[in-house]
Write a protein that holds these residues in place. Sequence first.
Motif, PDB file in Angstrom:
ATOM      1  N   GLY A  51     -23.397  -2.528  34.359  1.00  0.00           N
ATOM      2  CA  GLY A  51     -23.264  -3.885  35.341  1.00  0.00           C
ATOM      3  C   GLY A  51     -21.503  -4.527  34.805  1.00  0.00           C
TER       4      GLY A  51
ATOM      5  N   ILE B 203     -23.658 -10.410  32.723  1.00  0.00           N
ATOM      6  CA  ILE B 203     -24.415  -9.429  31.909  1.00  0.00           C
ATOM      7  C   ILE B 203     -25.365  -9.536  31.029  1.00  0.00           C
ATOM      8  CG2 ILE B 203     -23.798  -8.270  29.479  1.00  0.00           C
ATOM      9  CD1 ILE B 203     -22.676  -7.348  32.486  1.00  0.00           C
TER      10      ILE B 203
ATOM     11  N   ILE C 184     -29.195  -8.714  32.105  1.00  0.00           N
ATOM     12  CA  ILE C 184     -28.781  -7.587  31.761  1.00  0.00           C
ATOM     13  C   ILE C 184     -29.906  -7.283  30.362  1.00  0.00           C
ATOM     14  CG2 ILE C 184     -28.386  -4.891  31.528  1.00  0.00           C
ATOM     15  CD1 ILE C 184     -25.816  -5.233  33.426  1.00  0.00           C
TER      16      ILE C 184
END
Lengths: 252, 272
Positions: free
Chosen positions: B171, B181, B185
């Motif tokens: 990322g 992020i 993620i």
Amino acid sequence: MKSLSIRNLSKTYFDPYAGKHVTAVQAVSLDVPEGEFVCVVGPSGCGKTTILNMIAGFIPLSGGEIVVDGRSVSGPGPDRGVVFQSHALFPWKTVLENVAFGPKMRGVPLADREAIAREYLALAGLAHAADRYPNELSGGMQQRVGVARALANQPAVLLMDEPFASVDAQTRMTLQEELTRIWQERRPTIIFITHDVPEAVFLANRVVVLSKGRVLKEIDIDLPRPRVWDALIEDERFKTLSAQVLQLVRSA
Amino acid sequence: MIAAENPFARVWGAYLRLIARFPSVGQIVPFLPLIALWALVVELGVFPRAFFPGPVDVVQSFITLTWKGILPAYLEDSVVRLLVGAAVGIAVGIPLGLLVGLSSKAHKALWPILLFFQAIGDIAWLPLLIIWFGFGLQTMTFVIVYTVLFPVVLNTVLGVRSIPLELHRAGRSLGAPPWRIVTEIVVPGALPNIITGLRNGLGYGWRALIAAEMIVGTSGIGFLMFDSRRAGSVVEILLGMIVLGLLWYAVDALILAPLERATGQRWGLVAR
Ligand SMILES: Nc1ncnc2c1ncn2[C@@H]1O[C@H](COP(=O)(O)OP(=O)(O)OP(=O)(O)O)[C@@H](O)[C@H]1O
Ligand SMILES: [Mg+2]
């Protein structure tokens, strides 16, 4: 695509179990001009991954400097694309969304970034897999997506750490041929790490042999392109170069 | 084709095809032998009927209590309490879990406290809560929120910490700033664990709620069951138990299982 220059790079780890410092990389200098394909080889533990992780900005340097595209870098950034051995695709994103991720982070509008992603998927021969999830792909396909994802972000350099190490031998040869084709089409600057000597010689313009954290030797690979295994496997120059590199690695 | 000549195998094969076409059939059929056995024991008169009523009695009681409006009202009370608990648990638990999972400072500061208070079971708070808040809604709300919260927080932390380092690195080298992020993620990566936390939290919470309703409640399914005990109505107690089971079954089949299918299972993060 721009150049990369490494000056006097070094890395010392602290090993908390042994209670002492371990020098993994020592005074490594390397220049990679724009559009060059460099392979770094060396025996296990010689510091290949450490060097790549420092260039990528994943771990801090103990000394030296890394200059990408004229700027000294620290920390990860989109100017250095990374292809991981473990593919590191986002499991909750489709293949298309994975490849479009970099452009998305740059703020490219949806339609445009999907067009970019489709272009790079086509380049990697995966146009048909756009809507699948990574876990529905074979290992070879996952690595292709990894390459497409990194390239779609148009990095100055592409960093690859043994990306083909965990696929079967036939698939690996196909992936190697595809990577040389993509490199010829787009001319990205690539640093490719491997411990597989024929792979390094097959792919590279230049092979850098590491030994105990230092550069042992650099060897230019002047084999003609396009490179295909059927032709090279019997090629005398390929055999000579492979033997030469292998000998260096084994003496390292 | 020896198996096909076996009559049992043929019936079983037909059943498998049937539930493949109509999954809801597969949800009901396993209960039929159980209900038949229950009815049989009742009909044999092993126990006095008032102590051990049969399926028909329970259905009658269901109709009566529904007709009077008691069952729907109590059911609504219990479900609303569960929903409030779930909402607060999610709204507080997920952000707290993300914080503790992402920040090593927050982890060092809060993790021991979380473990400590998690160990003090929900019901263990009741004596104190009754003194503080008395018998009623506040006490029950505290118990349900408390019970839902900890499994959600702890599983969220676990989920955040189980995301491979490579995904963070990927990322960042694709240009994602820290907050992206988190959204791109960390949250999706932790989602399968968050749903597990929710499943556990709601499961424990549902049980704790019924217990709290029995002890401090003035309405709800737990109260209905305990009140029936006072009246000596076994049939209403059984009805309450069956409603509890059915309700959880519905939450699982209609909410949790589809969520799991759409996330972790779809992404290959957990086994199907
Ligand atoms: N996090 C760490 N802490 C301590 N020592 C480390 C750490 N990472 C690597 N090392 C040490 O640094 C040296 C170089 O490791 P590195 O992973 O860079 O080797 P490599 O060339 O990539 O090896 P391989 O071919 O096995 O992947 C090794 O001696 C290794 O034990
Ligand atoms: Mg390595």
